[in-house]
Enzyme design. Structure first.
Site, mmCIF file in Angstrom:
data_model
loop_
_atom_site.group_PDB
_atom_site.id
_atom_site.type_symbol
_atom_site.label_atom_id
_atom_site.label_comp_id
_atom_site.label_asym_id
_atom_site.label_seq_id
_atom_site.Cartn_x
_atom_site.Cartn_y
_atom_site.Cartn_z
ATOM 1 N N GLU A 1 55.117 -34.145 -42.143
ATOM 2 C CA GLU A 1 54.614 -33.564 -43.611
ATOM 3 C C GLU A 1 55.915 -33.679 -44.785
ATOM 4 O O GLU A 1 55.551 -33.644 -45.734
ATOM 5 C CB GLU A 1 54.439 -32.028 -43.260
ATOM 6 C CG GLU A 1 53.924 -31.428 -44.634
ATOM 7 C CD GLU A 1 53.220 -30.035 -44.286
ATOM 8 O OE1 GLU A 1 52.499 -29.975 -43.110
ATOM 9 O OE2 GLU A 1 53.260 -29.157 -44.973
ATOM 10 N N ASP B 1 52.883 -30.092 -40.250
ATOM 11 C CA ASP B 1 53.067 -28.807 -39.882
ATOM 12 C C ASP B 1 51.960 -28.341 -39.214
ATOM 13 O O ASP B 1 50.717 -28.503 -39.603
ATOM 14 C CB ASP B 1 53.540 -27.865 -40.965
ATOM 15 C CG ASP B 1 54.933 -28.386 -41.508
ATOM 16 O OD1 ASP B 1 55.514 -29.256 -40.784
ATOM 17 O OD2 ASP B 1 55.235 -27.762 -42.432
ATOM 18 N N ASP C 1 49.925 -25.716 -39.212
ATOM 19 C CA ASP C 1 49.374 -24.595 -39.683
ATOM 20 C C ASP C 1 48.103 -25.071 -40.792
ATOM 21 O O ASP C 1 47.743 -26.381 -40.589
ATOM 22 C CB ASP C 1 50.350 -23.718 -40.709
ATOM 23 C CG ASP C 1 50.873 -24.764 -41.774
ATOM 24 O OD1 ASP C 1 50.157 -25.682 -41.922
ATOM 25 O OD2 ASP C 1 52.117 -24.375 -42.217
ATOM 26 N N TYR D 1 65.831 -25.206 -42.660
ATOM 27 C CA TYR D 1 64.782 -25.132 -43.630
ATOM 28 C C TYR D 1 64.336 -23.815 -44.180
ATOM 29 O O TYR D 1 64.188 -23.021 -43.688
ATOM 30 C CB TYR D 1 63.487 -25.656 -42.824
ATOM 31 C CG TYR D 1 62.315 -25.971 -43.919
ATOM 32 C CD1 TYR D 1 62.527 -27.014 -44.618
ATOM 33 C CD2 TYR D 1 61.257 -25.130 -43.835
ATOM 34 C CE1 TYR D 1 61.224 -27.424 -45.367
ATOM 35 C CE2 TYR D 1 60.137 -25.511 -44.549
ATOM 36 C CZ TYR D 1 60.362 -26.613 -45.425
ATOM 37 O OH TYR D 1 58.984 -26.893 -46.211
ATOM 38 N N CYS E 1 65.558 10.441 -79.405
ATOM 39 C CA CYS E 1 66.010 10.796 -78.291
ATOM 40 C C CYS E 1 67.339 11.449 -78.186
ATOM 41 O O CYS E 1 68.121 10.542 -78.578
ATOM 42 C CB CYS E 1 65.848 9.739 -77.144
ATOM 43 S SG CYS E 1 66.452 10.009 -75.418
ATOM 44 N N CYS F 1 69.409 8.663 -75.595
ATOM 45 C CA CYS F 1 69.637 7.140 -75.782
ATOM 46 C C CYS F 1 69.460 6.789 -77.426
ATOM 47 O O CYS F 1 69.575 5.608 -77.674
ATOM 48 C CB CYS F 1 68.994 6.398 -75.119
ATOM 49 S SG CYS F 1 67.093 6.476 -75.523
ATOM 50 N N CYS G 1 60.882 10.320 -73.882
ATOM 51 C CA CYS G 1 61.649 9.143 -74.442
ATOM 52 C C CYS G 1 60.613 7.816 -74.069
ATOM 53 O O CYS G 1 60.687 7.784 -72.923
ATOM 54 C CB CYS G 1 63.067 8.971 -73.918
ATOM 55 S SG CYS G 1 63.688 7.705 -74.709
ATOM 56 N N CYS H 1 65.191 5.273 -69.735
ATOM 57 C CA CYS H 1 65.751 6.533 -70.351
ATOM 58 C C CYS H 1 64.481 7.507 -69.808
ATOM 59 O O CYS H 1 63.300 7.601 -70.194
ATOM 60 C CB CYS H 1 65.881 6.555 -71.755
ATOM 61 S SG CYS H 1 66.360 8.148 -72.307
#
Length: 901
Positions: free
Chosen positions: A15, A123, A125, A341, A803, A806, A828, A833
């Site tokens: 592969e 591979d 799979d 790998y 706010c 902040c 806020c 925040c």
DNA sequence: GCAAGGTC
């Protein structure tokens, strides 16, 4: 099998180049092996002699690089406007070799022409099996007499490889079919929905947040959309969180040996009265009795061996590296031979791996070399065989170092970091767990239980090398069972519940992994795709939020009732793929049912496209062309526009069926009153409202859709838009409107006209309706229970107060919790925040600088009886309760100015 | 110009 001792030529195909090399090296025993170039520069050809079951063979070992072919539509369907997207569910598809794979194809053709056998080393799979059939197709096309065999192997180690070549099997058609089905479904669904939603929405809206939106592609994919769904779902959870106040009793005891903090074993209570009663009982009888002292040895275990997802998650957590970048760096380290790998599911080492040899390599490293030394010293007792994570892809080992390096000159900081992570992780895996001695002390005060615990670390073991993890510990004084003492402090503290955090990259990977979205090799691609498509953004802490675009798309499909953004669809497909690979369902059967369902879904989604329009309209302006086309008819006059005082306001119906009364002065005046979404018919009458001014304001005869309004409302209603009509207001609140609100904050709004700016100032900043102000807004006063309404009102929230934490803006909302139902609060909107403040505490304040002080104890104290002086601590000092977050007694946590610090 | 899956 023998053909009289004559040697045959065998083409072996792996592969990837690295597997071809390993297989060739093992089989040739590194003797008499020749290497030559193929047509593709990456895929070399190895040649040597070998004998398979007594048959002398001239072995040619080469490779592909993953799939050689890809699936696409016939040319006639490739262009976007070539066909109805729905036709893509049946349009003919074919496998083609793309341009960049043509040289690999040519090598296979040339080599197979002169071979008798083809042995497939792909591979083991499903994808590998499918690639095997691609190779078979290419090779048999030029040599039909090839004998085709499959080599099955679970690791690139000598015994496996020799055994596998002596026991060749048939390729597994079922496995390959499963992938064929997956490919076809992905292509058809992806292409049809992508074309549909791109062509539908791109030109209809000003998607200003993405810069040039003309080339924007609004892609849909069965992996990218569920991934987006995870981000949006969490974002909604955060947005809809309503802070709830809770109460806890805390106890401290300071002695000569130090301080012990005892936590209430009830945790915390949401019922204030109940908490106070218990607290009073404790205060009246504050003596503490030690009921239990428990000492235990505790272990903290090293992580499992490293697989791809874990590597990505840890690199994100420890170094804030994106998963995509992590894989790029890991690939480079792998290519240069430093790590194994990097795309592997496997998180347990095979019993045959020589783990000591891997440690041995690291002995000379200046930083962790001495740790490696200790590991190999049997006297140290530090060695422990690694744990088994329970995953094995049968193709690759866990990620581990394969070559020593003190750091290379051409490495970036990230190469250093990632190599260090792989090495330290490996060393940690073969180490003993950390050992700690834990002491837990339980006490009883007036029948209430409290507990404190401390920990002393006895042996750090793996933590010595795995600097990314720590194990906190604190020492507490010695207590004996039956011992009595008087606490130094006993306080009733308040706190508020917090929303969950936005999803981090590590969280997102976990969600995908759990739901089976993507594979270890592709998950980072899906995350990157969301960023590239402007569906999500990532902040500095690697936390994801949807963009307006991403949220609108999910909202649109959600409103249709489709779970296209949920992982279920992929899971179902995965289930079917498994059935195909096991032979219990045929590929044709699965393709037929799945595509039939998806096509029905597609047709339905197209019928319901208004839902997508509506959702997009929440965030984006309609492009001018579309808006004008959309509103047909000039309409009949309802009243003089009260904003511009120059033009009349007329009743109109937009193309998507929603009614509105808008100013004919558009675009100079953009005054508009949107009517409830449940209106099916609306007609102006000659009646004039008696109470609303300036007269005349014509009454409108409405007809509502029965199924969309509550049973206690009439379908027919003679209403007024001047502000006097409660029924109209209630139905607007219940059903929502067809309004199209401009994009909020994130995008540019600089192009708005002055008229629009003025008209906005006179609208309610919460719901954008005229006729009332924020304070009287019906959708603020009621606790909206319909989730979409609630979501919208969140987005609708305009800057109301700055706010105080902040400086960003807060929106006004309504609590829906047991204790505070209907109570308004400001929260806020800034990311990260969590500031919020109750609106009534602002009302009761004197304004200006006094506001913040009035948020806390005093205003709530007035509301529920004076709390401030009732309690006295055991040390004689008055206790008024204190802030859970910073300890300051002048306020409670929900008003803490430092709560985000 | 569209998907997701291999891998370089």
């Amino acid at each position: 099998m023998s053909n009289g001792g004559r040697s045959i030529s065998v083409l072996n195909v792996a592969e990837k180049p690295s597997v071809a090399k390993s297989v060739a090296t093992i089989l040739s025993r590194n003797q008499g092996m020749r290497v030559r170039e193929g047509r593709s520069r990456y895929n070399k050809i190895f040649e040597f002699n070998y004998s398979i079951r007594g048959q002398p063979c001239r072995m040619l070992v080469t490779s592909v690089t993953g799939h050689v072919m890809e699936l696409d539509f016939d040319d006639r369907y490739r262009k976007w406007y070539s066909c109805d997207p729905a036709a893509l569910f049946e349009a003919p598809v074919r496998k083609i070799v793309p341009q960049d794979k043509l040289d690999i194809k040519r090598t296979l053709e040339e080599e197979s022409r002169r071979c008798q056998w083809l042995v497939l080393w792909l591979d083991c799979d499903r994808e590998g099996e499918n690639i095997a059939f691609e190779v078979i197709d290419i090779c048999t096309a030029v040599n039909q007499r090839l004998t085709i065999k499959r080599a099955r192997f679970s690791a690139l180690i000598e015994r496996e490889i020799h055994e596998s070549v002596q026991n060749l099997v048939e390729p597994n058609q079922w496995f390959a079919h499963a992938v064929d089905a997956r490919q076809e479904i992905d292509l058809r669904i992806g292409a049809s929905f992508t074309r549909f939603q791109t062509m539908l929405l791109r030109d209809a809206f000003v998607i200003d947040s993405v810069g040039d939106d003309r080339n924007l592609v609004l892609s849909y994919g069965p992996c990218q959309f569920p991934t987006l769904g995870f981000v949006v779902e969490r974002y909604w959870e955060v947005q809809s969180h309503e802070p709830e106040e809770f109460w806890a009793i805390n106890c401290n005891h300071r002695s000569e040996e130090g301080l012990a903090t005892f936590n209430w074993m009830r945790g915390h209570l949401f019922d204030y009265t109940c908490a106070v009663i218990i607290y009073e009982m404790c205060i009246q009888e504050p003596s503490a009795t030690v009921t239990k002292v428990r000492q235990q040895e505790k272990y903290k275990y090293p992580p499992h061996p490293l697989n791809t997802i874990e590597l990505e998650k840890r690199a994100s957590r420890y170094f804030r590296m994106s998963s995509e970048h992590t894989m790029k760096v890991a690939e480079e380290l792998y290519q240069a031979g430093f790590i194994s790998y990097p795309r592997t599911e496997t998180d347990s080492f095979s019993a045959r791996t020589n783990l000591q040899a891997i440690v041995q390599e690291q002995l000379e490293h200046p930083v962790w070399g001495s740790y490696a030394q200790q590991l190999l010293d049997p006297g140290s007792g530090l060695w422990r065989n690694p744990s088994n994570g329970g995953h094995d892809d049968k193709a690759h080992p866990p990620i581990h170092p394969t070559k020593f390096s003190p750091g290379e000159n051409n490495w970036s900081q990230d190469h250093h970091k990632l190599y260090e992570l792989v090495v330290r992780h490996f060393l940690a895996c073969v180490s003993q767990p950390a050992v700690g001695a834990e002491t837990t002390v339980e006490i009883d005060i007036a029948g209430e239980q409290f507990a404190a615990s401390g920990r002393v670390i006895i042996a750090k073991n793996y933590l010595d090398v795995y600097r990314f993890e720590s194990w906190g510990g604190s020492v507490i004084p010695t207590y004996l069972p039956g011992q009595q003492f008087v606490p130094t402090t006993l306080t009733l503290d308040s706190g508020v519940t917090r929303p969950p955090p936005l999803l981090s990259e590590a969280d997102l990977l976990s969600c995908m992994d759990k739901a089976g979205i993507g594979t270890d090799a592709t998950m980072h691609d899906h995350i990157k795709k969301l960023l590239d498509r402007f569906y999500v953004t990532k902040d500095q802490n690697t936390r994801f939020s949807p963009t307006n675009l991403g949220e609108a798309l999910v909202m649109g499909y959600d409103d249709m009732g489709y779970k296209l953004w949920k992982p279920n669809l992929r899971s179902m497909m995965e289930f079917d793929m498994k059935a195909v690979s096991e032979g219990s369902k045929s590929k044709t059967e699965v393709l037929q049912t799945c595509l039939q369902q998806m096509k029905a879904c597609f047709i339905d989604a197209r019928l319901n496209k208004e839902k997508l329009f509506e959702a997009m309209s929440v965030f984006f302006d309609r492009s001018n062309r579309s808006v004008r086309e959309d509103q047909h008819g000039t309409g009949e006059v309802v009243r003089l526009c009260q904003l511009c005082n120059q033009s009349n306001m007329v009743l109109k119906q937009s193309r998507d069926g929603n009614f509105m009364v808008s100013c004919l002065g558009y675009p100079l005046c953009r005054n508009v009153v949107w009517l409830p979404g449940s209106v099916s018919e609306a007609a102006i009458t000659s009646s004039v409202c008696n109470s609303c001014t300036p007269r005349p304001i014509h009454m409108i005869q409405f007809k509502f859709r029965r199924s969309e309004i509550p049973p206690n409302y009439n379908v027919d209603h003679l209403g007024c838009i001047g502000g006097c009509d409660d029924i109209l207001r209630q139905l607007t609140e219940i059903c929502g409107t067809g309004s199209r609100m401009p994009a909020r904050g994130r995008g540019s709004t600089q192009s708005q006209s002055t008229a629009q700016t003025i008209s906005r100032q006179q609208m309610c900043t919460n719901c954008r309706q005229t006729g009332h102000s924020l304070g009287d807004c019906p959708s603020v006063v009621s606790a909206a229970s319909h989730s979409r309404t609630r979501r919208r009102s969140t987005h609708d929230g305009e800057a109301s107060v700055p706010c105080s934490t902040c400086g960003a803006s807060c929106t006004v909302r309504t609590a829906n919790t047991a204790n505070n139902r209907g109570r308004k609060f400001y929260s806020c909107q800034a990311q990260g925040c969590n500031f919020f403040v109750w609106a009534d505490s602002l009302d009761s304040g004197t304004g200006g600088g006094g506001r913040r002080d009035s948020n806390g104890v005093s205003s709530r104290g007035r509301g529920r009886g004076s709390r401030g002086s009732t309690f006295v601590s055991v040390t004689g000092e008055p206790v008024t309760g204190r802030c859970f977050a910073c300890g300051d007694p002048s306020h409670f946590a929900n008003a803490c100015p430092n709560r985000n610090a």
